[in-house]
Structure formats: structure tokens, C-alpha cells
Scaffold this active site. Structure first.
Site, PDB file in Angstrom:
ATOM      1  N   THR A 156       0.839  -1.212   0.000  1.00  4.85           N
ATOM      2  CA  THR A 156       0.000   0.000   0.000  1.00  4.85           C
ATOM      3  C   THR A 156       0.872   1.259   0.000  1.00  4.85           C
ATOM      4  O   THR A 156       0.578   2.237  -0.685  1.00  4.85           O
ATOM      5  CB  THR A 156      -0.903  -0.008   1.257  1.00  4.85           C
ATOM      6  N   HIS A 181       2.114   1.951  -3.418  1.00  6.37           N
ATOM      7  CA  HIS A 181       1.100   2.645  -4.239  1.00  6.37           C
ATOM      8  C   HIS A 181       1.104   4.138  -3.913  1.00  6.37           C
ATOM      9  O   HIS A 181       0.985   4.980  -4.808  1.00  6.37           O
ATOM     10  CB  HIS A 181      -0.296   2.078  -3.974  1.00  6.37           C
TER      11      HIS A 181
HETATM   12 ZN    ZN Z   1       0.149  -3.310   5.257  1.00  6.72          ZN
END
Ligand code: ZN
Ligand code: NAD
Length: 345
Positions: A44, A47
Site C-alpha cells: 500500500t 502505491h
Molecule cells: Zn500493510
């Protein structure tokens, strides 16, 4: 304590993260203040670094990033009970609402109002983190700070792996990222018979075979059907854990499963992806979507398993002091690493 801290901030709507000075967060009556010791870099966070479409739609700028952490409580609001200054903790990074049907039924992880630290709210890539005391998970001595810093993704692995009974079952895991590899270790720990893990990346397959007692397979080089017969399995895998987000992997999984097999889906496909539903119907397959961790059942189970010999330390392949965070992100972006842990001193 000074009232300034270092924090890794998404400061501008463009690729990158920036180390900045920020005010130490003020806590409310039901919050604790945590001095961060170690943090894990997550997909994440990549990203968010890359500033892809998802990040642009989701993340407010500026925002302190990060959600995988371990640290120590240094301050507590006046209503907090059952915790202590100096206590070593990690915590659930999903901040839930208390009004929804699911939340009021005690299924906190299904609350639709959930907001993530480091994604929607100020995160853990900082010297100090404010967290509701409700979200805090104390760490026993058996779990050191670097393992504490990867309990969030280990929790994804545990939540997915424990979705179905694995005792004596043959398990196929697609995707040997950090979460797939940890899920493989969990599946073995809880008594699966054979665990096969697939990936297209040879570095990831090597890491999987180092960390867990698994058969690691590149489906471009080896047919899963052959593996099934080599292992002496008669009718295919009983349970599939999809941890790649790849449509090709899901197709292979459906093909390799026994009639009436079960699939837990954690991997997130990049957009809409075509699925051969009739195959799934005629094979009478059960599919479960998995999001986050069960709050707090997953945490209890994972801590108990770690205290009882579950070993996932090998999935941490790189450690950097936080001032070298850019190098840590570079390694993660390269795709050959396991977990990368940053040390906040
Ligand atoms: Zn994580
Ligand atoms: P990762 O990207 O590090 O690992 C995914 C792996 O899948 C990579 O090693 C990649 O080489 C492999 N892969 C790609 N195509 C494949 C194919 N056809 N067959 C087999 N393997 C293939 O990700 P991660 O951090 O380990 O997370 C695993 C997945 O779970 C990701 O899709 C991530 O977005 C998702 N995720 C979901 C949740 C949730 O709450 N549902 C939480 C965390 C992560």
C-alpha cells in the site's frame, strides 16, 4: 519530549515521500500516544509512493503515511484503562465506526465506515502516533519489535489462512509475496498436509522455500497437475488462498481445486477481471473475500501462534535506519525483497 517529530509525509501529489518535521499529535481522552520503534513498508505504501490512480483517489495530501508499526506507549488519555506507560504495543490500523449493524454485532472488521491510518488518517511513519486505545494490541515479550512491526500483514495472512479448516488439507497459495509466504507458514503451522505456493518471480519462490516448508512452483515452468500427482494427491487441492491479485492465478487455482473446494481471496486485482463463473459453479466452489484482519480475533490467534513456534522472521529480508527510507522503498519497488523494516531508533 519536544513537540516536534520526524515523519514520512506524502507532502505533494506526485511520486515520492518526504521526511518532514511535524507537530507531535495531541491525544484525546480515549487515545494513547505511541513512540514508534519499527515500521514495515507495505505494498500500500508503494502505491502511495508511486502516486497511482488508487492513491490519487484515496489519499489526502499532505498525510503522514504508514500503518505497520511497533512501539511503546508514552502517554495516555484520562479515560484509558488497562494499558500502561512504557508498554510495548502494536495495533490495528483500521479505525472503525461504532454505529453500523456489523459493528454493533461485534464484527468490527466489517464496519463500512472504516478509515485506515497512513491511508485516510495520519499514520505510523513518524516518531509518534496517536491511536485510539481500543486499537492497541500489547506485545508479549516473545514478540520483538520487528515482528511487532509486521503483525498487520501477518494478520492478513492469518485471517485468510484461517478462513477454512486446513487440518490435514492440501492447500494451494497463488502469489509468494510477503503475505502469501506468511500464509504458507501459517498453513503448515496449523496442520495442512501439502502446501504448494506459486509465483512467477524466482526470487520470491526462493524466499518462500527458505521461510516455510512448502513446494514452490513457477506455473510457467511446471504444470500444477504434475505437482498434484507428484505429491500423491488424488483429486486436487482442498483449499486455495489467492494472494497475487492475478486473474491467471485464480484460473489456475479453480482448475487445480477438488470438487467442492474452497477459495479465500485476499489478492486485489487491478480492475475488473474476467472470471469463468460456470467453471466455479459446476465445481461447486465456495469463495470468500477477505479484507484486513478480524478485530481482534485474528490478533489473538496470531500472537498465540507466534508464542507457540510460528516462525515468519525469514520474510524480513531488509532492515534500514529510517533516514535511509528511500533505499528501503527502492528495494520494495524492485519486487525481489520480502518485508522491509525501518528502524526509528
Ligand atoms: Zn500493510
Ligand atoms: P505482493 O505484490 O508483494 O505479492 C504478490 C505476488 O504475486 C508477487 O510476488 C507476484 O510476482 C505474484 N504473482 C503475480 N502474478 C502471478 C501469477 N499469475 N501467479 C502466481 N503469482 C503471481 O503483495 P503482498 O503484499 O504479498 O499482498 C498480496 C496481495 O494481497 C496483493 O494483491 C495485495 O494487494 C493484497 N492485499 C489485500 C489486503 C486485503 O485486505 N484484502 C490486504 C493486504 C494486501
Amino acid at each position: 519530549m519536544t513537540n516536534e517529530m520526524k515523519a514520512l509525509v506524502k507532502a505533494r501529489p506526485e511520486p515520492g515521500l518526504w521526511m518532514e518535521h511535524r507537530a507531535v499529535p495531541e491525544i484525546g481522552p480515549e487515545d494513547v500516544l505511541i513512540r514508534i520503534r519499527k515500521t514495515g513498508i507495505c505494498g500500500t505504501d508503494i502505491h502511495i509512493w508511486n502516486w497511482d490512480d488508487w492513491a490519487e483517489r484515496t489519499v489526502p495530501v499532505p498525510l503522514i503515511t504508514g500503518h505497520e508499526f511497533a512501539g511503546e506507549i508514552v502517554d495516555m488519555g484520562r479515560s484509558v484503562e488497562g494499558l500502561a506507560i512504557g508498554q510495548r504495543v502494536s495495533g490495528e490500523g483500521h479505525l472503525i465506526g461504532k454505529q453500523s449493524r456489523q459493528s454493533r454485532a461485534g464484527k468490527f472488521h466489517l464496519d463500512p465506515e472504516t478509515r485506515g491510518i497512513g491511508v485516510n488518517e495520519p499514520g505510523a511513519f513518524a516518531e509518534y502516533l496517536r491511536l485510539p486505545a481500543f486499537n492497541v494490541v500489547p506485545l508479549p515479550d516473545a514478540i520483538d519489535d520487528e515482528i511487532g512491526a509486521i503483525l498487520d500483514p501477518l494478520g492478513n495472512a492469518v485471517h485468510t489462512a484461517l478462513s477454512f479448516d486446513l487440518v490435514g488439507e492440501d492447500v494451494l497459495i497463488t502469489g509468494a509475496g510477503p503475505i502469501g509466504i506468511m500464509a504458507a507458514a501459517v498453513a503448515r503451522h496449523v496442520g495442512a498436509r501439502h502446501v504448494v505456493i506459486t509465483d512467477l518471480n524466482p526470487d520470491r519462490l526462493r524466499l518462500a522455500a527458505d521461510v516455510a516448508d512448502v513446494v514452490a512452483v513457477n506455473p510457467r515452468e511446471q504444470d500444477l497437475g504434475e505437482i498434484v500427482s507428484d505429491l500423491g494427491m488424488k483429486e486436487g487441492f482442498d483449499v486455495g488462498l489467492e494472494m497475487s491479485g492475478s486473474q491467471a492465478a485464480l484460473d489456475q487455482m479453480v482448475e487445480a481445486l477438488v470438487m467442492g473446494g474452497r477459495i479465500a481471496l485476499l489478492g486485489i486485482p487491478p480492475g475488473k477481471s474476467p472470471v469463468d463463473w460456470s467453471r466455479i459453479v459446476f465445481k461447486a466452489i465456495t469463495i470468500k473475500g477477505v479484507y484486513g484482519r478480524e478485530i481482534f480475533e485474528t490478533w489473538y490467534k496470531m500472537i498465540a501462534m507466534l508464542e507457540n513456534g510460528l516462525d515468519v522472521r525469514g520474510v524480513i529480508t531488509h532492515r534500514f535506519p529510517v533516514d535511509e527510507f528511500a533505499e528501503g522503498f527502492e528495494v520494495m519497488r524492485g519486487g525481489a525483497s520480502g518485508k522491509v523494516v525501518l528502524d526509528w531508533g
